[in-house]
Enzyme design. Structure first.
Site, PDB file in Angstrom:
ATOM      1  N   TYR A 154       0.844  -1.206   0.000  1.00  0.00           N
ATOM      2  CA  TYR A 154       0.000   0.000   0.000  1.00  0.00           C
ATOM      3  C   TYR A 154       0.879   1.255   0.000  1.00  0.00           C
ATOM      4  CZ  TYR A 154      -3.786  -3.176   1.576  1.00  0.00           C
ATOM      5  OH  TYR A 154      -4.700  -4.202   1.712  1.00  0.00           O
TER       6      TYR A 154
HETATM    7  N1  LIG Z   1      -5.567  -8.108   1.307  1.00  0.00           N
HETATM    8  C1  LIG Z   1      -6.144  -7.829   0.187  1.00  0.00           C
HETATM    9  O1  LIG Z   1      -5.977  -8.545  -0.797  1.00  0.00           O
HETATM   10  C2  LIG Z   1      -7.022  -6.642   0.158  1.00  0.00           C
HETATM   11  C3  LIG Z   1      -7.608  -6.285  -1.018  1.00  0.00           C
HETATM   12  C4  LIG Z   1      -8.442  -5.217  -0.986  1.00  0.00           C
HETATM   13  C5  LIG Z   1      -8.638  -4.565   0.188  1.00  0.00           C
HETATM   14  N2  LIG Z   1      -8.015  -4.911   1.337  1.00  0.00           N
HETATM   15  C6  LIG Z   1      -8.221  -4.188   2.624  1.00  0.00           C
HETATM   16  O2  LIG Z   1      -9.592  -3.973   2.821  1.00  0.00           O
HETATM   17  C7  LIG Z   1      -9.838  -2.569   2.880  1.00  0.00           C
HETATM   18  C8  LIG Z   1     -11.184  -2.277   2.273  1.00  0.00           C
HETATM   19  O3  LIG Z   1     -11.212  -2.593   0.896  1.00  0.00           O
HETATM   20  P1  LIG Z   1     -11.415  -1.462  -0.198  1.00  0.00           P
HETATM   21  O4  LIG Z   1     -10.838  -0.183   0.287  1.00  0.00           O
HETATM   22  O5  LIG Z   1     -10.946  -2.035  -1.492  1.00  0.00           O
HETATM   23  O6  LIG Z   1     -12.994  -1.382  -0.337  1.00  0.00           O
HETATM   24  P2  LIG Z   1     -14.253  -0.899   0.510  1.00  0.00           P
HETATM   25  O7  LIG Z   1     -13.962  -0.722   1.950  1.00  0.00           O
HETATM   26  O8  LIG Z   1     -15.358  -1.787   0.083  1.00  0.00           O
HETATM   27  O9  LIG Z   1     -14.555   0.539  -0.155  1.00  0.00           O
HETATM   28  C9  LIG Z   1     -13.785   1.641   0.082  1.00  0.00           C
HETATM   29  C10 LIG Z   1     -14.322   2.768  -0.760  1.00  0.00           C
HETATM   30  O10 LIG Z   1     -15.644   3.093  -0.331  1.00  0.00           O
HETATM   31  C11 LIG Z   1     -15.734   4.489  -0.076  1.00  0.00           C
HETATM   32  N3  LIG Z   1     -16.577   4.690   1.117  1.00  0.00           N
HETATM   33  C12 LIG Z   1     -16.407   4.173   2.362  1.00  0.00           C
HETATM   34  N4  LIG Z   1     -17.398   4.570   3.189  1.00  0.00           N
HETATM   35  C13 LIG Z   1     -18.217   5.372   2.449  1.00  0.00           C
HETATM   36  C14 LIG Z   1     -19.419   6.109   2.743  1.00  0.00           C
HETATM   37  N5  LIG Z   1     -19.976   6.079   3.963  1.00  0.00           N
HETATM   38  N6  LIG Z   1     -19.978   6.837   1.746  1.00  0.00           N
HETATM   39  C15 LIG Z   1     -19.425   6.875   0.502  1.00  0.00           C
HETATM   40  N7  LIG Z   1     -18.288   6.206   0.171  1.00  0.00           N
HETATM   41  C16 LIG Z   1     -17.696   5.462   1.130  1.00  0.00           C
HETATM   42  C17 LIG Z   1     -14.324   4.959   0.174  1.00  0.00           C
HETATM   43  O11 LIG Z   1     -14.199   6.290  -0.282  1.00  0.00           O
HETATM   44  P3  LIG Z   1     -13.856   7.495   0.747  1.00  0.00           P
HETATM   45  O12 LIG Z   1     -12.380   7.392   1.022  1.00  0.00           O
HETATM   46  O13 LIG Z   1     -14.256   8.699  -0.010  1.00  0.00           O
HETATM   47  O14 LIG Z   1     -14.695   7.244   1.974  1.00  0.00           O
HETATM   48  C18 LIG Z   1     -13.470   4.018  -0.657  1.00  0.00           C
HETATM   49  O15 LIG Z   1     -13.221   4.520  -1.931  1.00  0.00           O
HETATM   50  C19 LIG Z   1      -8.646  -1.917   2.172  1.00  0.00           C
HETATM   51  O16 LIG Z   1      -8.445  -0.571   2.562  1.00  0.00           O
HETATM   52  C20 LIG Z   1      -7.549  -2.824   2.606  1.00  0.00           C
HETATM   53  O17 LIG Z   1      -7.109  -2.462   3.916  1.00  0.00           O
HETATM   54  C21 LIG Z   1      -7.239  -5.959   1.326  1.00  0.00           C
END
Ligand SMILES: NC(=O)c1ccc[n+]([C@@H]2O[C@H](COP(=O)([O-])OP(=O)(O)OC[C@H]3O[C@@H](n4cnc5c(N)ncnc54)[C@H](OP(=O)(O)O)[C@@H]3O)[C@@H](O)[C@H]2O)c1
Length: 264
Positions: A65
Site C-alpha cells: 500500500y
Molecule cells: N488483502 C487484500 O488482498 C485486500 C484487497 C483489498 C482490500 N483490502 C483491505 O480492505 C480494505 C477495504 O477494501 P477497499 O478499500 O478495497 O474497499 P471498501 O472498503 O469496500 O470501499 C472503500 C471505498 O468506499 C468508499 N466509502 C467508504 N465509506 C463510504 C461512505 N460512507 N460513503 C461513501 N463512500 C464510502 C471509500 O471512499 P472514501 O475514502 O471517499 O470514503 C473508498 O473509496 C482496504 O483498505 C484494505 O485495507 C485488502
C-alpha cells in the site's frame, strides 16, 4: 464502538469496523471508482484520531500500500498499544506494478521490515497477500510455516491469509489463526469460508464490503446499510475493514454499524 469481537482464538479483540489504509499510501494501480489525493500528514493524523475516538482499534495495512506502513509507524507512535495492527506479506508494489514473493526467506525479510517501518516490537496480525493462487501458496511455499515460526519468536501475534478463492481460503483457514475474505451484496462466494471459520474459532476479516466503493455509487438506496447488516449479523465475523480517508464517511459508517449491533 465499545463492543469488541474476538479474532478467533488469538486473544486479540477488535472493533467490528476496522480502518483500511490503501488510500493513505497509494493512489496508482488501484480500483477505486473515483480519483483521490493521498491525505497529507495533518489529514492522516486527524483521521486516525477520529477512528480512535469512535472506538476503532483495528488498522489494516500492507507493504504493497505505497508508504502506508511507514506513515502508520509515525502516526501511531504515541498510541501504539491501543491499536491492533494487521499487515501483510507476499505482495510488493514497485514501479507501478505488483510483484509477488511467498518464499520463506522473503516472508521473514518482509515481516522484519514491517516491524521497522511500523516502529514496533511485534505486529498483531500478518496475512499472506494472495495473488489468486491461494492453494498453491498454502501447499507449496511454506509461507504459513514461517509465519508460525515468527509467531513463536514473538515477532507477530497471529497470522493467516487474505484469500481470493474458496478452496484455498478453506485450506488457509485450517492452517492459520484466521483469514480475510471478500463479502458484499454482489459477492457471496466466500461465505462457506466464513462459516467454516465460525465453526472452528478462526478469525475473519471482511474486505471490500462496499465493493471498493462501487456499492456506494450504485443506484440502490441504502446499500451500505444492507451490506453492514448482512455482514455484522454473522456472529463469526471479527471485523469489516473499510478503506476510507473521509472522516465523515468514517463517522457515518461507525454510527450505522453501532445501530445494527445494538438492534441484534
Ligand atoms: N488483502 C487484500 O488482498 C485486500 C484487497 C483489498 C482490500 N483490502 C483491505 O480492505 C480494505 C477495504 O477494501 P477497499 O478499500 O478495497 O474497499 P471498501 O472498503 O469496500 O470501499 C472503500 C471505498 O468506499 C468508499 N466509502 C467508504 N465509506 C463510504 C461512505 N460512507 N460513503 C461513501 N463512500 C464510502 C471509500 O471512499 P472514501 O475514502 O471517499 O470514503 C473508498 O473509496 C482496504 O483498505 C484494505 O485495507 C485488502
Amino acid at each position: 464502538m465499545h463492543h469488541k469481537r474476538a479474532f478467533g482464538e488469538t486473544g486479540l479483540n477488535v472493533s467490528p469496523l476496522g480502518l483500511g489504509t490503501v488510500k493513505l499510501g497509494r493512489n496508482i494501480g488501484v480500483k477505486y471508482p473515483k480519483k483521490f489525493t493521498i491525505p497529507n500528514d495533518k489529514e492522516a493524523i486527524d483521521l486516525i484520531y477520529k477512528a480512535k475516538d469512535l472506538g476503532i482499534n483495528l488498522i489494516d495495512t500492507a507493504p504493497s500500500y505505497g508508504n502506508s506502513e511507514e506513515r502508520l509507524g509515525g502516526l501511531l507512535k504515541d498510541t501504539r498499544n491501543e491499536w491492533i495492527i494487521c499487515s501483510k506479506v507476499g505482495e510488493e508494489f514497485k514501479n507501478g506494478r505488483s510483484q509477488f514473493n511467498f518464499s520463506p526467506r522473503h516472508t521473514r525479510f518482509s515481516v522484519e521490515r514491517s516491524l521497522r517501518r511500523l516502529n514496533t516490537d511485534a505486529i498483531d496480525i500478518i496475512l499472506v497477500h494472495s495473488d489468486g493462487n491461494d492453494e498453491d501458496i498454502v501447499t507449496n511455499f511454506g509461507t504459513l510455516e514461517v509465519l508460525s515460526d515468527l509467531k513463536k519468536e514473538g515477532k507477530i501475534k497471529a497470522f493467516g491469509m487474505s484469500c481470493k478463492t474458496l478452496k484455498g481460503g478453506l485450506l488457509a483457514a485450517k492452517k492459520s489463526d484466521g483469514v480475510m475474505v471478500t463479502w458484499n451484496l454482489g459477492y457471496e462466494k466466500d461465505v462457506p469460508i466464513i462459516n467454516y471459520c465460525t465453526e472452528n474459532n478462526k478469525g475473519i476479516f471482511i474486505k471490500k464490503a462496499l465493493d471498493s466503493g462501487n456499492a456506494v455509487l450504485s443506484a440502490e438506496a441504502g446499500s451500505i446499510r444492507k451490506s453492514f447488516d448482512m455482514i455484522l449479523k454473522h456472529r463469526g465475523v471479527s471485523s469489516i475493514i473499510i478503506g476510507t480517508i473521509n472522516p465523515i464517511h468514517l463517522t457515518n459508517n461507525t454510527l450505522l454499524a453501532e445501530k445494527i449491533l445494538v438492534s441484534e
